[in-house]
Enzyme design. Structure first.
Site, mmCIF file in Angstrom:
data_model
loop_
_atom_site.group_PDB
_atom_site.id
_atom_site.type_symbol
_atom_site.label_atom_id
_atom_site.label_comp_id
_atom_site.label_asym_id
_atom_site.label_seq_id
_atom_site.Cartn_x
_atom_site.Cartn_y
_atom_site.Cartn_z
ATOM 1 N N GLY A 25 24.880 -1.237 -3.972
ATOM 2 C CA GLY A 25 25.911 -1.544 -2.980
ATOM 3 C C GLY A 25 27.088 -0.595 -3.032
ATOM 4 N N ASP A 45 23.651 -0.026 -14.707
ATOM 5 C CA ASP A 45 23.491 -1.343 -14.113
ATOM 6 C C ASP A 45 22.739 -2.222 -15.099
ATOM 7 O OD1 ASP A 45 23.812 -2.386 -11.027
ATOM 8 O OD2 ASP A 45 22.235 -3.484 -12.092
ATOM 9 N N ASP A 66 24.731 -3.975 -19.786
ATOM 10 C CA ASP A 66 25.263 -5.315 -19.510
ATOM 11 C C ASP A 66 26.671 -5.353 -20.093
ATOM 12 O OD1 ASP A 66 25.949 -7.972 -19.374
ATOM 13 O OD2 ASP A 66 24.218 -8.726 -20.489
ATOM 14 N N VAL A 67 27.688 -5.381 -19.236
ATOM 15 C CA VAL A 67 29.059 -5.293 -19.730
ATOM 16 C C VAL A 67 29.523 -6.568 -20.428
ATOM 17 C CG1 VAL A 67 29.744 -3.540 -18.063
ATOM 18 C CG2 VAL A 67 30.080 -5.956 -17.519
ATOM 19 N N TYR A 154 36.755 -17.155 -9.628
ATOM 20 C CA TYR A 154 36.638 -15.760 -9.205
ATOM 21 C C TYR A 154 38.016 -15.151 -8.984
ATOM 22 C CZ TYR A 154 35.268 -11.746 -6.319
ATOM 23 O OH TYR A 154 35.097 -10.479 -5.805
ATOM 24 N N THR A 189 27.438 -6.506 2.004
ATOM 25 C CA THR A 189 26.517 -6.233 0.902
ATOM 26 C C THR A 189 25.547 -7.402 0.775
ATOM 27 O OG1 THR A 189 27.765 -7.331 -0.875
ATOM 28 C CG2 THR A 189 28.407 -5.067 -0.323
#
Length: 259
Positions: A25, A45, A66-67, A154, A189
């Site tokens: 995206g 990613d 993976d953060v 969020y 997206t």
């Protein structure tokens, strides 16, 4: 700006190394733009397929990352070596009202959006500070400032991410490292499929912006290049809104005006 360069070169990234985390995206378009301005891009990613596909498009390198895994972020920062720009787009949202939110959902959103942002700034910021140069770009959201029902966690993480950006800018500034956020409005997206599938909801969001439409991922790419380049050499600790005027407009009603 060096006397050997012109203003035409301000946005060039030749010879620089960039990392884009969240390679689908918006992240893919950011990677394309960075590459087209001369940077070598690593596309990271959580899904290795997404990373590989993006890397192929920009002649870059793929990385599975993976953060939310602190050790993995630390290893990636060590393995990649000196970077000139790091762009973090990875995020998630569980759209529920506060009374319906579970502790597990809260932890998932906070882990990726807030802890992940902290780990990226900390681990990739350290080598930038050591070499006294670099730009970190975190994707926030208009929800850092304005909210609606169902956006509690969020929105809180996006506001928190901006405060992390400001603090990092203050702490890294004397080393010449810049840290900024980009705050998109509504973007076409795969993650916004739920909204797009509801015509009334989709149009309500479109009409909220001054431009009367949604954005597309490519419209965020210019902001990334700007903040990564020398054109933004004195820009740090800020949140750049690319929201079509969403946060500039008071309400969704246009009152009548005298002739």
């Amino acid at each position: 700006m060096s006397t050997t360069h012109t203003y035409r070169d301000l946005f060039r990234l030749d010879g620089r190394r960039a990392l884009v985390i969240g390679a689908g995206g918006i992240g893919l378009e950011a990677a394309k733009a960075l590459k087209d301005h001369g940077a070598h891009v690593t596309c990271a990613d959580q899904d290795i397929g997404t990373a590989q596909s993006a890397a192929e498009e920009v002649a870059g390198d793929p990385l599975q990352l993976d953060v939310t895994d602190a050790a993995a972020v630390r290893r990636a920062a060590q393995d990649l070596g000196p970077l000139d720009a790091v762009v973090l787009t990875a995020a998630m949202n569980v759209r529920k009202r506060i009374l319906d939110y579970s502790p597990e959902e809260f932890d998932r959103v906070v882990s990726l959006n807030l802890k992940g942002t902290f780990m990226v700034i900390q681990q990739f910021g350290a080598p930038m500070v050591a070499r006294r140069s670099g730009s970190i770009i975190v994707f926030s959201s208009i929800r850092e400032e304005v909210v609606e029902p169902g956006q509690s966690v969020y929105a809180a993480t996006k506001a928190g991410a901006v405060q992390l950006v400001k603090t990092a800018a203050a702490e890294f500034g004397e080393a010449g490292v810049r840290v900024n956020a980009i705050a998109p409005g509504v973007v076409e997206t795969s993650l916004t499929h739920q909204i797009k599938s509801d015509p009334q909801w989709y149009q309500a969001y479109a009409s909220k912006s001054a431009l009367g439409r949604w954005s597309v991922p490519s419209e965020l790419a210019g902001a990334v290049v700007f903040l990564a380049s020398d054109a933004a050499g004195y820009v740090t600790g800020t949140s750049l809104r690319v929201d079509g005027g969403w946060t500039a407009i008071d309400g969704r009603f246009t009152p009548p005006t005298p002739p």
